[in-house]
Scaffold this motif. Structure first.
Motif, PDB file in Angstrom:
ATOM      1  N   LEU A   1       2.392   0.275  -7.219  1.00  0.00           N
ATOM      2  CA  LEU A   1       2.990   0.085  -5.803  1.00  0.00           C
ATOM      3  C   LEU A   1       2.942   1.462  -5.094  1.00  0.00           C
ATOM      4  O   LEU A   1       2.536   1.439  -4.034  1.00  0.00           O
ATOM      5  CB  LEU A   1       4.166  -0.546  -5.584  1.00  0.00           C
ATOM      6  N   VAL A   2       3.593   2.268  -5.763  1.00  0.00           N
ATOM      7  CA  VAL A   2       3.720   3.620  -5.109  1.00  0.00           C
ATOM      8  C   VAL A   2       2.411   4.232  -4.787  1.00  0.00           C
ATOM      9  O   VAL A   2       2.002   4.694  -3.837  1.00  0.00           O
ATOM     10  CB  VAL A   2       4.661   4.714  -5.922  1.00  0.00           C
ATOM     11  N   ARG A   3       1.645   3.940  -5.886  1.00  0.00           N
ATOM     12  CA  ARG A   3       0.284   4.839  -5.693  1.00  0.00           C
ATOM     13  C   ARG A   3      -0.625   4.119  -4.466  1.00  0.00           C
ATOM     14  O   ARG A   3      -1.217   4.786  -3.856  1.00  0.00           O
ATOM     15  CB  ARG A   3      -0.409   4.583  -7.013  1.00  0.00           C
ATOM     16  N   VAL A   4      -0.374   2.759  -4.517  1.00  0.00           N
ATOM     17  CA  VAL A   4      -1.182   2.055  -3.535  1.00  0.00           C
ATOM     18  C   VAL A   4      -0.617   2.420  -2.210  1.00  0.00           C
ATOM     19  O   VAL A   4      -1.429   2.706  -1.162  1.00  0.00           O
ATOM     20  CB  VAL A   4      -1.122   0.256  -3.735  1.00  0.00           C
ATOM     21  N   ARG A   5       0.593   2.495  -1.849  1.00  0.00           N
ATOM     22  CA  ARG A   5       1.352   3.016  -0.582  1.00  0.00           C
ATOM     23  C   ARG A   5       0.954   4.103  -0.299  1.00  0.00           C
ATOM     24  O   ARG A   5       0.463   4.520   0.992  1.00  0.00           O
ATOM     25  CB  ARG A   5       2.712   2.518  -0.735  1.00  0.00           C
ATOM     26  N   VAL A   6       0.911   5.345  -1.082  1.00  0.00           N
ATOM     27  CA  VAL A   6       0.712   6.381  -0.880  1.00  0.00           C
ATOM     28  C   VAL A   6      -0.754   6.718  -0.213  1.00  0.00           C
ATOM     29  O   VAL A   6      -1.196   7.121   0.613  1.00  0.00           O
ATOM     30  CB  VAL A   6       1.324   7.317  -1.903  1.00  0.00           C
TER      31      VAL A   6
ATOM     32  N   LEU B   1       1.263  -7.199  -2.646  1.00  0.00           N
ATOM     33  CA  LEU B   1       0.133  -6.189  -2.191  1.00  0.00           C
ATOM     34  C   LEU B   1      -0.102  -6.455  -0.896  1.00  0.00           C
ATOM     35  O   LEU B   1      -0.178  -5.505  -0.147  1.00  0.00           O
ATOM     36  CB  LEU B   1      -0.970  -6.334  -3.110  1.00  0.00           C
ATOM     37  N   TYR B   2      -0.262  -7.506  -0.402  1.00  0.00           N
ATOM     38  CA  TYR B   2      -0.636  -7.835   1.100  1.00  0.00           C
ATOM     39  C   TYR B   2       0.561  -7.381   2.020  1.00  0.00           C
ATOM     40  O   TYR B   2       0.376  -6.886   3.185  1.00  0.00           O
ATOM     41  CB  TYR B   2      -1.015  -9.317   1.257  1.00  0.00           C
ATOM     42  N   ALA B   3       1.719  -7.503   1.502  1.00  0.00           N
ATOM     43  CA  ALA B   3       2.919  -7.221   2.431  1.00  0.00           C
ATOM     44  C   ALA B   3       3.394  -5.735   2.187  1.00  0.00           C
ATOM     45  O   ALA B   3       4.301  -5.327   2.846  1.00  0.00           O
ATOM     46  CB  ALA B   3       4.301  -7.930   1.847  1.00  0.00           C
ATOM     47  N   LEU B   4       2.597  -4.884   1.332  1.00  0.00           N
ATOM     48  CA  LEU B   4       3.153  -3.558   1.191  1.00  0.00           C
ATOM     49  C   LEU B   4       3.113  -2.711   2.398  1.00  0.00           C
ATOM     50  O   LEU B   4       3.907  -2.034   2.618  1.00  0.00           O
ATOM     51  CB  LEU B   4       2.295  -2.919  -0.120  1.00  0.00           C
TER      52      LEU B   4
END
Length: 157
Positions: A45-50, A77-80
């Protein structure tokens, strides 16, 4: 007028993996060690958001797939991108995402004390340190992928 987007870079870019494989492998080891004490889903999640914040489409795709493989849901993932407004994320995850976004955007004043303190309330020193290293490693990967067109080269091969 905005130039048309293409699948290939306007200029040839260096293949950083082929040109410096030792650095690539060291970076891959670094990224793995950075997240060693984190829940795999949280690390992804952190890697996706960054990667979203940095605009690295290749890394967003790569880590969204890895997050799914680790059991992350499509809904989260869609809400990230809207994690602050979403009830789908725990307080600990929100603290982690806030800290990693602050590190990624790094204002002149540095990471705000309140953001750091909130993350420190949810993660012990080891996990907090690994969280910071995970965000830092992702930032390096994003910058290399964007600068070299890594995703474009991989997608076309």
């Amino acid at each position: 007028m905005t130039p048309a987007l293409t699948d290939t870079p306007a200029v040839d870019r260096v293949d950083a993996v082929a040109t410096a494989p030792d650095v690539f492998h060291a970076m891959a080891s670094f990224q793995q060690a950075a997240a060693a004490h984190l829940d795999t889903r949280l690390a992804e999640l952190v890697r996706v958001r960054v990667s979203q914040v940095n605009g690295c489409a290749y890394c967003v795709d790569l880590h969204a797939r890895a997050a799914r493989e680790a059991g992350e849901t499509e809904r989260r993932l869609y809400a990230l991108p809207t994690w602050r407004e979403s009830a789908l994320f725990t307080r600990a995850e929100r603290a982690a995402l806030a800290l990693c976004e602050a590190l990624t955007l790094l204002p002149k004043a540095g990471v705000p004390d309140a953001v750091y303190a909130e993350a420190a309330a949810w993660f012990d020193d080891t996990a907090l340190t690994h969280l910071l290293w995970t965000a830092a490693a992702t930032n390096v990967w994003n910058r290399m992928a964007v600068a070299t067109g890594m995703g474009r080269r991989t997608a076309s091969s």
